[in-house]
Design a protein around this motif. Sequence first.
Motif, PDB file in Angstrom:
ATOM      1  N   SER A 103       0.760  -1.069   0.101  1.00 40.32           N
ATOM      2  CA  SER A 103       0.026  -0.014   0.060  1.00 40.32           C
ATOM      3  C   SER A 103       0.956   1.187   0.006  1.00 40.32           C
ATOM      4  O   SER A 103       2.063   1.245   0.087  1.00 40.32           O
ATOM      5  CB  SER A 103      -0.880   0.019   1.223  1.00 40.32           C
ATOM      6  N   HIS A 104       0.372   2.401  -0.026  1.00 42.78           N
ATOM      7  CA  HIS A 104       0.850   3.740   0.155  1.00 42.78           C
ATOM      8  C   HIS A 104       1.911   3.930  -0.998  1.00 42.78           C
ATOM      9  O   HIS A 104       3.024   4.911  -0.774  1.00 42.78           O
ATOM     10  CB  HIS A 104       1.544   3.747   1.626  1.00 42.78           C
ATOM     11  N   ILE A 105       1.684   3.430  -2.200  1.00 44.38           N
ATOM     12  CA  ILE A 105       2.632   4.013  -3.246  1.00 44.38           C
ATOM     13  C   ILE A 105       1.690   4.869  -4.059  1.00 44.38           C
ATOM     14  O   ILE A 105       0.565   4.913  -4.363  1.00 44.38           O
ATOM     15  CB  ILE A 105       2.789   2.560  -4.426  1.00 44.38           C
ATOM     16  N   LEU A 106       2.631   5.838  -4.400  1.00 43.07           N
ATOM     17  CA  LEU A 106       1.779   7.037  -5.177  1.00 43.07           C
ATOM     18  C   LEU A 106       1.829   6.312  -6.803  1.00 43.07           C
ATOM     19  O   LEU A 106       3.049   6.415  -7.350  1.00 43.07           O
ATOM     20  CB  LEU A 106       2.395   8.328  -4.899  1.00 43.07           C
ATOM     21  N   ARG A 107       0.495   6.353  -7.229  1.00 41.87           N
ATOM     22  CA  ARG A 107       0.430   5.883  -8.703  1.00 41.87           C
ATOM     23  C   ARG A 107       0.118   6.791  -9.405  1.00 41.87           C
ATOM     24  O   ARG A 107      -1.149   7.551  -9.250  1.00 41.87           O
ATOM     25  CB  ARG A 107      -0.391   4.364  -8.511  1.00 41.87           C
ATOM     26  N   VAL A 108       0.714   7.262 -10.568  1.00 38.97           N
ATOM     27  CA  VAL A 108       0.739   8.292 -11.289  1.00 38.97           C
ATOM     28  C   VAL A 108       0.444   7.890 -12.796  1.00 38.97           C
ATOM     29  O   VAL A 108       1.291   7.185 -13.314  1.00 38.97           O
ATOM     30  CB  VAL A 108       1.697   9.543 -11.062  1.00 38.97           C
ATOM     31  N   ARG A 109      -0.481   8.436 -13.447  1.00 36.17           N
ATOM     32  CA  ARG A 109      -0.501   8.263 -15.058  1.00 36.17           C
ATOM     33  C   ARG A 109      -0.518   9.584 -15.730  1.00 36.17           C
ATOM     34  O   ARG A 109      -1.185  10.599 -15.084  1.00 36.17           O
ATOM     35  CB  ARG A 109      -2.013   7.490 -15.261  1.00 36.17           C
ATOM     36  N   PHE A 188       1.030   8.510   1.539  1.00 33.20           N
ATOM     37  CA  PHE A 188       1.946   7.892   0.477  1.00 33.20           C
ATOM     38  C   PHE A 188       3.122   7.486   1.107  1.00 33.20           C
ATOM     39  O   PHE A 188       4.201   7.487   0.269  1.00 33.20           O
ATOM     40  CB  PHE A 188       1.950   8.803  -0.748  1.00 33.20           C
ATOM     41  N   GLN A 189       3.055   7.570   2.311  1.00 30.89           N
ATOM     42  CA  GLN A 189       4.449   7.205   3.092  1.00 30.89           C
ATOM     43  C   GLN A 189       4.396   5.763   3.507  1.00 30.89           C
ATOM     44  O   GLN A 189       3.221   5.337   4.206  1.00 30.89           O
ATOM     45  CB  GLN A 189       4.290   7.914   4.599  1.00 30.89           C
ATOM     46  N   MET A 190       5.278   5.010   3.185  1.00 29.72           N
ATOM     47  CA  MET A 190       5.318   3.523   3.542  1.00 29.72           C
ATOM     48  C   MET A 190       5.327   3.383   5.044  1.00 29.72           C
ATOM     49  O   MET A 190       6.263   3.968   5.454  1.00 29.72           O
ATOM     50  CB  MET A 190       6.438   2.823   2.827  1.00 29.72           C
ATOM     51  N   THR A 191       4.698   2.423   5.432  1.00 23.32           N
ATOM     52  CA  THR A 191       4.826   2.116   6.880  1.00 23.32           C
ATOM     53  C   THR A 191       5.754   0.783   7.220  1.00 23.32           C
ATOM     54  O   THR A 191       5.964   0.034   5.971  1.00 23.32           O
ATOM     55  CB  THR A 191       3.352   1.778   7.483  1.00 23.32           C
ATOM     56  N   PRO A 192       6.030   0.337   8.278  1.00 18.64           N
ATOM     57  CA  PRO A 192       7.180  -0.748   8.534  1.00 18.64           C
ATOM     58  C   PRO A 192       6.059  -2.000   7.914  1.00 18.64           C
ATOM     59  O   PRO A 192       6.836  -3.029   7.362  1.00 18.64           O
ATOM     60  CB  PRO A 192       7.147  -0.662   9.984  1.00 18.64           C
ATOM     61  N   ALA A 193       4.781  -1.832   7.990  1.00 22.67           N
ATOM     62  CA  ALA A 193       4.010  -3.093   7.692  1.00 22.67           C
ATOM     63  C   ALA A 193       4.258  -3.201   6.140  1.00 22.67           C
ATOM     64  O   ALA A 193       4.336  -4.183   5.384  1.00 22.67           O
ATOM     65  CB  ALA A 193       2.506  -3.091   7.659  1.00 22.67           C
TER      66      ALA A 193
END
Length: 519
Positions: A103-109, A188-193
């Motif tokens: 999760s938390h990936i910034l996905r841009v088109r 959009f900040q990745m967590t330890p999870a």
Amino acid sequence: MQLICISRGTFSGGKSLAQKLARNLDYECLSWEDLVDAANQEGIQVGKLEMATVNPAVFSRRLVLEKEQFLAFATSYMCSRLMESPGLVYHGRAGHHKLAGVSHILRVRVLADYEQRINMIMQERRLDRQKAARYISAVDEDRKRWAYSMYGVSLEDPANYDMIVNLAGMNTENAASALVSTARLPDFQMTPADVNTLKNLDLAARTRLTLAKDERTHGASVKVRADKGVVTVTYLPQDAAMAEFIPAVCAGLPGLKEVHATMAMTNILWIQEEFHPDSDLCDQMVEIATKWNAAVELIKLEPEDKAPAGGQQAVVEAAEPLDSEFQGYNGGIENDSGHTAEDDSPLRTTLDKLAREGRSGGGRVVYGGQRQLINAIDPATPYTLVVIGEIFSSSGHAAVLRATRDLRNFLGERFKAPVVTADELGSQYLFGKRDMIRAGACLAVTVVLFFLIFGNQEFVLAFLSQSGWFADAVEHSFPGATDWAPGLVVSAAVFLLIPVVAFCYGTVASSILKLIKME
């Protein structure tokens, strides 16, 4: 740690935007072309894969293995590059689909004006307008086919992106500034999870690559999943001779604790909130998986409010403590993981039971709803059946039924396989009391009908030929007043009787096949 994936068309300006964004954020920039070069250096024939996606008829078994190896390499390569840097900007084809479940990936088109793209190609490639237009159309179509062939997704579906940037009315510098602001949002900040999910993906990918490189197992078509250092390798029956070498080949992989090898023709996905290895549903899953020679993949679906980090985001669970490589990183969220190993014990014991039966396809935990669930499922994995068990149990009965129905419809639109609930599983795929009663009733009706028909053949033939007793019966009645009415009566009787016989006979036959596990 942050990952930004920019999906771009040819000459859309996405490459320039990604490079500016990476410079502004002081992140590393990785392109599709860099990824392909690295894959080619590993001996993966990406060019042949691209040709195969354009012409699916030439997708041989060798190319299927090449595809599996490339997907594993792409995942491992992106994971390693991401873990080595504070942030990564990837631009190319469907980058976020290489990391399913993160999760938390910034996905841009990125889109661009069509005329602008043509002019850029005409200047750079020195083509006339007609050839430039054909070039854009051909390359865009090839990229669509690639994404669909590799990941089963449409590049043009806006649901696959968080933002769509149109560079027709915005220059690259301003677009990069806007994306910098967006990238700093906590969403959009990745967590330890997420980091643990990356570790699982990386371990599974490295395992697949290791199997592909070893001469004893390089020809096997396998699916690999990893969870907390436990790797599940699913292989086809024709590759059974290579199975004995899998543990030895995988031994020594960093992060690997245990290897399970399961022979399966296909996969069954089982989604439930809480698993119980001693439940009737688990026994039914084992029976069906054994009958179909399938591996059962478990997804424990938890409500979003039970997610780590106080429920701020829905994430794939981080159950394993972070190793020293990641302990210093908290994703901007303190005490993100509150789960312990005991939380997963029913899932673990259910997996152990499936492993003992040789039916384990791996398992994981997903927090959230439909979007988080579909993001966590690898679209490249073919499923024969999707089973939805008890979910959202903390809600009322009506809410549970509604949520289950919605999830079933949602998954049904995205999978080619049947999606059934736990209540429907036994009745549709196992022989039970209901089948016995229905088969007995249908058998009785069938026997009676057959006895009546074949025991009174002269009577039946006279009726069908409109002669004998039937002709006498209708002679002085209303049907006998016309030439066509007797034939209409006979046709109507045949029209009504044949479906009844077919239904009863078919029900008996299908029940017998289900009983002897031949359906």
